[in-house]
Structure formats: structure tokens, C-alpha cells
Design a protein around this motif. Structure first.
Motif, mmCIF file in Angstrom:
data_model
loop_
_atom_site.group_PDB
_atom_site.id
_atom_site.type_symbol
_atom_site.label_atom_id
_atom_site.label_comp_id
_atom_site.label_asym_id
_atom_site.label_seq_id
_atom_site.Cartn_x
_atom_site.Cartn_y
_atom_site.Cartn_z
ATOM 1 N N ALA A 33 0.839 -1.204 0.000
ATOM 2 C CA ALA A 33 0.000 0.000 0.000
ATOM 3 C C ALA A 33 0.874 1.255 0.000
ATOM 4 N N ALA A 34 1.961 1.242 0.765
ATOM 5 C CA ALA A 34 2.863 2.397 0.801
ATOM 6 C C ALA A 34 3.517 2.617 -0.560
ATOM 7 N N LEU A 35 3.917 1.539 -1.223
ATOM 8 C CA LEU A 35 4.515 1.679 -2.554
ATOM 9 C C LEU A 35 3.513 2.271 -3.543
ATOM 10 N N HIS A 36 2.270 1.820 -3.483
ATOM 11 C CA HIS A 36 1.266 2.355 -4.391
ATOM 12 C C HIS A 36 0.869 3.786 -4.020
ATOM 13 N N ALA A 37 0.949 4.131 -2.745
ATOM 14 C CA ALA A 37 0.708 5.525 -2.345
ATOM 15 C C ALA A 37 1.794 6.429 -2.920
ATOM 16 N N LEU A 38 3.048 5.945 -2.913
ATOM 17 C CA LEU A 38 4.133 6.726 -3.519
ATOM 18 C C LEU A 38 3.934 6.877 -5.024
ATOM 19 N N LEU A 39 3.485 5.808 -5.670
ATOM 20 C CA LEU A 39 3.204 5.896 -7.107
ATOM 21 C C LEU A 39 2.082 6.897 -7.384
ATOM 22 N N ALA A 40 1.033 6.864 -6.576
ATOM 23 C CA ALA A 40 -0.076 7.805 -6.753
ATOM 24 C C ALA A 40 0.392 9.236 -6.511
ATOM 25 N N LEU A 41 1.239 9.432 -5.508
ATOM 26 C CA LEU A 41 1.792 10.760 -5.248
ATOM 27 C C LEU A 41 2.627 11.242 -6.437
ATOM 28 N N GLY A 42 3.391 10.331 -7.011
ATOM 29 C CA GLY A 42 4.172 10.673 -8.199
ATOM 30 C C GLY A 42 3.292 11.041 -9.374
ATOM 31 N N MET A 43 2.182 10.327 -9.537
ATOM 32 C CA MET A 43 1.248 10.636 -10.624
ATOM 33 C C MET A 43 0.622 12.021 -10.427
ATOM 34 N N TRP A 44 0.400 12.399 -9.179
ATOM 35 C CA TRP A 44 -0.170 13.712 -8.885
ATOM 36 C C TRP A 44 0.870 14.819 -9.100
ATOM 37 N N ALA A 45 2.088 14.585 -8.594
ATOM 38 C CA ALA A 45 3.097 15.635 -8.586
ATOM 39 C C ALA A 45 3.807 15.801 -9.927
ATOM 40 N N MET A 46 4.072 14.709 -10.605
ATOM 41 C CA MET A 46 4.863 14.797 -11.841
ATOM 42 C C MET A 46 4.429 13.732 -12.841
ATOM 43 N N PRO A 47 3.269 13.910 -13.446
ATOM 44 C CA PRO A 47 2.751 12.895 -14.366
ATOM 45 C C PRO A 47 3.635 12.667 -15.591
ATOM 46 N N ASP A 48 4.337 13.690 -16.066
ATOM 47 C CA ASP A 48 5.213 13.516 -17.230
ATOM 48 C C ASP A 48 6.386 12.584 -16.909
#
Length: 92
Positions: free
Chosen positions: A18-33
Motif C-alpha cells: 500500500a505504501a509503494l502504491h501511495a508513492l506511485l499515486a503521489l508521483g502521478m499527482w506531482a509529476m505525471p510527465d
């Protein structure tokens, strides 16, 4: 052999995924490119080319992803601990 607590194992595995996927989701929010480039790189390293486009960030989708991955990780941790406990009792 040492007996593993199924709930503790489930919580540990569920929390990590869950923590790994939360980091991925945060990355998608902060820097989608950047995340799109990482997805393309990952696919290329596996000799694949699929036209995948990152969708706009959705908070509800991100929360659902984290909850779902925690639940799946919890179940997997419980199953792994159960199998380990069962096998260690048979060979003790």
C-alpha cells in the motif's frame, strides 16, 4: 520452528504494498510527465511497446488503489504465513 502470526504478516505485507502504491499515486499527482517516462522505460526494458497514456489524477481513484492493494497484500501475507506455519509443523 518459529510460528508466524498471520495477522502481523498480513499487516506487514499489506502496509508495504500500500505504501509503494501511495508513492506511485503521489508521483502521478506531482509529476505525471516523469511517471509517463518511467512507465515507457519500464515497458521498453521488458521489450514491450504499448501505447499507454497517464490519465488525469483522481484522489478517489488513488485512495481506492491504496485500499485495494493493502487488502490484497494482507490476504497474501496471511496466506504465506499460513503455508509457512503448516509446512513448519509438518517437518518439526
Amino acid at each position: 520452528m518459529h510460528i508466524i502470526n498471520k495477522n502481523a504478516a498480513g499487516f506487514a505485507v499489506g502496509s508495504v504494498v500500500a505504501a509503494l502504491h501511495a508513492l506511485l499515486a503521489l508521483g502521478m499527482w506531482a509529476m505525471p510527465d516523469v511517471m509517463q517516462a518511467l512507465i515507457n522505460f519500464n515497458l521498453a526494458m521488458h521489450f514491450m511497446r504499448v501505447d499507454i497514456m497517464v490519465q488525469p489524477f483522481s484522489l478517489g481513484g488513488a485512495i481506492g488503489l491504496v485500499i485495494l492493494t493493502f487488502c490484497i497484500g494482507y490476504i497474501m501475507g496471511c496466506l504465506i504465513a499460513s503455508v509457512y506455519n503448516w509446512k513448519s509443523r509438518r517437518h518439526a
